[in-house]
Design a protein around this motif. Structure first.
Motif, PDB file in Angstrom:
ATOM      1  N   GLU A 337      47.291 108.066  23.587  1.00  0.00           N
ATOM      2  CA  GLU A 337      48.386 108.175  22.589  1.00  0.00           C
ATOM      3  C   GLU A 337      48.767 106.867  22.426  1.00  0.00           C
ATOM      4  N   ILE A 338      49.179 106.128  21.212  1.00  0.00           N
ATOM      5  CA  ILE A 338      49.669 105.166  20.835  1.00  0.00           C
ATOM      6  C   ILE A 338      51.065 105.087  20.398  1.00  0.00           C
ATOM      7  N   SER A 339      51.992 104.366  20.757  1.00  0.00           N
ATOM      8  CA  SER A 339      53.301 104.230  20.253  1.00  0.00           C
ATOM      9  C   SER A 339      53.407 102.638  20.159  1.00  0.00           C
ATOM     10  N   TRP A 340      54.437 102.366  18.913  1.00  0.00           N
ATOM     11  CA  TRP A 340      54.691 100.830  18.703  1.00  0.00           C
ATOM     12  C   TRP A 340      56.192 100.457  19.071  1.00  0.00           C
ATOM     13  N   PHE A 341      56.355  99.446  19.526  1.00  0.00           N
ATOM     14  CA  PHE A 341      57.678  98.740  19.850  1.00  0.00           C
ATOM     15  C   PHE A 341      57.919  97.465  19.154  1.00  0.00           C
ATOM     16  N   LYS A 342      59.033  97.315  18.749  1.00  0.00           N
ATOM     17  CA  LYS A 342      59.570  95.776  18.436  1.00  0.00           C
ATOM     18  C   LYS A 342      60.592  95.547  19.488  1.00  0.00           C
ATOM     19  N   VAL A 347      59.250 101.986  17.345  1.00  0.00           N
ATOM     20  CA  VAL A 347      59.387 102.063  16.016  1.00  0.00           C
ATOM     21  C   VAL A 347      58.390 102.945  15.278  1.00  0.00           C
ATOM     22  N   GLY A 348      57.379 103.366  16.065  1.00  0.00           N
ATOM     23  CA  GLY A 348      56.444 104.313  15.441  1.00  0.00           C
ATOM     24  C   GLY A 348      55.348 104.856  16.245  1.00  0.00           C
ATOM     25  N   SER A 349      54.482 105.512  15.880  1.00  0.00           N
ATOM     26  CA  SER A 349      53.298 106.076  16.738  1.00  0.00           C
ATOM     27  C   SER A 349      52.249 106.108  15.782  1.00  0.00           C
ATOM     28  N   GLY A 350      50.823 106.193  16.714  1.00  0.00           N
ATOM     29  CA  GLY A 350      49.686 106.200  15.768  1.00  0.00           C
ATOM     30  C   GLY A 350      49.118 104.976  15.893  1.00  0.00           C
ATOM     31  N   ALA A 370      49.646 102.136  25.030  1.00  0.00           N
ATOM     32  CA  ALA A 370      48.769 103.183  25.036  1.00  0.00           C
ATOM     33  C   ALA A 370      48.708 103.671  26.228  1.00  0.00           C
ATOM     34  N   ARG A 371      48.909 105.322  26.370  1.00  0.00           N
ATOM     35  CA  ARG A 371      49.177 106.057  27.450  1.00  0.00           C
ATOM     36  C   ARG A 371      48.224 107.258  27.439  1.00  0.00           C
ATOM     37  N   ASN A 372      47.778 107.645  28.715  1.00  0.00           N
ATOM     38  CA  ASN A 372      47.103 108.884  29.061  1.00  0.00           C
ATOM     39  C   ASN A 372      47.562 109.309  30.173  1.00  0.00           C
TER      40      ASN A 372
END
Length: 582
Positions: A337-342, A347-350, A370-372
């Motif tokens: 699973e993808i997460s976004w960070f500033k 700040v978001g996912s995908g 990226a996390r599993n």
């Protein structure tokens, strides 16, 4: 076996027989056995009886001795010997029983022991010779050092002499009693369970032989592999495989991945395991009696996300208002699973992160995570550098709120822009200098006015709001002037005080020379008599006096003529005033 023994010189014995009419058959000591074999630390008993002629003789002393070496013309009594006094116990009497008991026998007690009795008749004494010889033995176990499982084994309980009493032997394995049997222990087909420390003893005695270890050798059992991890193995873990197999001597352990040898020893460790280490593993146990292989175990290595990276779409230069797309890629099993960070803010996912109409507020470092189920990992950060023309231009003044003539004043220009702007300084519309700081040392009133800075980069330029420098100073150029009223006849002359100052002077004082006290105040002053007059101008920053002016008044009989002479700045002013008598 009965033995009648005598120990006296022949002539002495004949004399006794003649005087007392007794025969040699009336004297003697009878020992049940001439030799006794006792177990070390045990208690042994010498049974014996003795006889002497009765009536006519009485026993006065009975005792046991050894070595038959006289001391003071008599054999020593063992009961007086410190080595025996606590261990020797006479069980007989003074009639015919001469039995004795010796406890805690040791090797040093090996001697011939003799019974001695003395009667009341001179020369009527006897010693049983030869006596009883005591031998002391320990127990030693005789056993093969090592045997192979299935062999026949004989263990023998050895001693240096045959015990006088018929002994019942007891056998022990690891301190546990086996069975009451003879002095040999026979094992027809020995097994590994019968290995251990063996010793033997005699029933009713505390003494036990030193233990001997029976070493039973056998081939390895089928090895078993254990893993120090759960069913799921994650890449990067440290995995330890342990191989156990019962064998004697201990088996040499070898490890195989498939058919390839990969190591040896009971433990096979894979530190930081990777997907390349996946496969079937087995171990082999081998000693001189045989070898066995374990069943294979499978290592299925899973792994958390790796090779995380971010790509940015668009041109190399990002301008405010552009649309920017970030893409995250990751190698993982299972998919992450993808997460976004500033920075550290989510700040978001995908896999895709889009910013439409980007602004300077969106500048900064971005990364994806990226996390599993096995772990997580972040990408290296990428920097979004949003560029824009200068904005928010401002000027600040260093120092106090009030600027005094002679002060050092610095103006600072700040600008929000990307890339950083070049800065230029203006007074009104006149260009002065460049740089973030504009300094004026020893400022003067000529420097008062409106200042501004201009910020410019490759994307545009902008002026700041103007700031005003208001340079203040104390009064200067103070002077006195004569005011003409426009009338021909007047009773007095008005003097006026003027000065240059910032802020303007509001307080004025008038003085006549050689007088300490003021003669008037205010910007104007009426002089009605002769003298030299001057004024002082005051503002918050100081005071300054003018040059003095001279006023002269002359009088006549019919009328008064006032002549006022005023000198100011090198100019002579004469005023004539005619005053008629009333």
């Amino acid at each position: 076996m009965l033995m009648w023994l005598r120990m006296a010189p022949a002539l002495h014995l004949i004399f006794l027989l003649i005087i007392h009419r007794v025969s040699a058959a009336d004297w003697g000591v009878n020992y049940t056995s001439s030799h006794i074999c006792a177990l070390q630390n045990s208690t042994m008993t010498i049974n014996c009886i003795y006889k002497y002629p009765t009536p006519g003789y009485q026993i006065v002393k009975v005792y046991w001795t050894k070595d038959l070496v006289k001391q003071d013309n008599e054999f020593p009594d063992l009961s007086n010997n410190s080595e025996y006094s606590q261990r020797l116990q006479y069980l007989g009497d003074e009639q015919q029983n001469c039995t004795v008991r010796l406890s805690q026998v040791t090797k040093t007690d090996e001697h011939e022991y003799n019974f001695r009795f003395i009667t009341n008749i001179t020369g009527g004494r006897w010693i049983g010779y030869p006596g009883v010889h005591l031998s002391v033995t320990d127990l030693q176990l005789e056993s093969p050092e090592r045997v192979t499982e299935g062999d026949s084994v004989r263990l023998t309980c050895k001693r240096s002499c045959n015990l006088t009493d018929t002994p019942t032997f007891i056998w022990y394995r690891n301190s546990h009693t086996l069975i009451n049997i003879g002095d040999e222990l026979n094992i027809r087909s020995v097994s590994r369970r019968e290995a251990g420390k063996y010793s033997c003893g005699v029933q009713e005695y505390d003494y036990i032989s030193p233990a001997v270890y029976l070493d039973v050798r056998y081939a390895p059992d089928t090895p078993v592999i254990s893993i120090n991890r759960s069913a799921v193995i994650v890449e990067g873990d440290s995995v330890t495989l342990s191989c156990s197999s019962d064998s004697n001597p201990p088996a040499e352990i070898s490890w195989f991945k498939g058919e390839t040898s990969v190591g040896s020893g009971r433990i096979f460790n894979i530190s930081k395991i990777s997907s390349d280490d996946s496969g079937e593993y087995k171990c082999r146990a081998r000693n001189e009696h045989g070898e066995e292989y374990s069943d294979p175990v499978t290592l299925d290595v899973q792994y958390p996300p790796r090779n995380i990276s971010v790509s940015v779409s668009g041109s190399a230069v990002i301008m405010s208002g552009d649309s920017v797309t970030l893409s995250c890629s990751s190698d993982s099993n299972p998919p992450a699973e993808i997460s976004w960070f500033k920075g550290e803010t989510s700040v978001g996912s995908g896999r895709i992160f889009n910013i439409s109409k980007i602004s300077s507020d969106d500048s900064g470092e971005y990364k994806c995570r990226a996390r599993n189920e096995h772990g997580e990992k972040c990408s290296d950060p990428v920097t979004l550098d949003v560029q824009y023309p200068p904005k928010t231009i401002s000027v600040s003044i260093s120092g106090s709120d009030v600027i005094m003539s002679g002060d050092s004043v610095s103006l600072s220009c700040s600008s929000d822009s990307n890339p950083p702007a070049d800065l230029y300084w203006y007074k009104g519309n006149k260009y002065l200098d460049s740089g973030r700081i504009f300094s004026i040392s020893k400022i003067s009133s000529d420097d008062s006015g409106e200042y501004k800075c201009r910020a410019r980069n490759e994307h545009g330029g902008k002026y700041s709001v103007t700031v005003t420098l208001n340079v203040q100073y104390p009064p200067r150029n103070v002077s006195v002037s004569v005011t003409d009223s426009g009338q021909l006849w007047f009773d007095s002359v008005s003097l006026s005080c003027s000065s240059d100052s910032n802020p303007p002077a509001l307080n004025f004082s008038w003085f006549k020379e050689n007088q300490s006290s003021a003669v008037g105040s205010g910007q104007s002053f009426s002089a009605v008599q002769s003298g030299r007059f001057y004024c002082e101008a005051h503002n918050p920053h100081g005071a300054q006096r003018s040059d003095a002016v001279t006023v002269t008044v002359q009088q006549h009989a019919e009328r008064n003529i006032i002549i006022i002479t005023a000198t100011s700045g090198g100019i002579l002013i004469i005023a004539v005033v005619i005053m008629f008598a009333m």
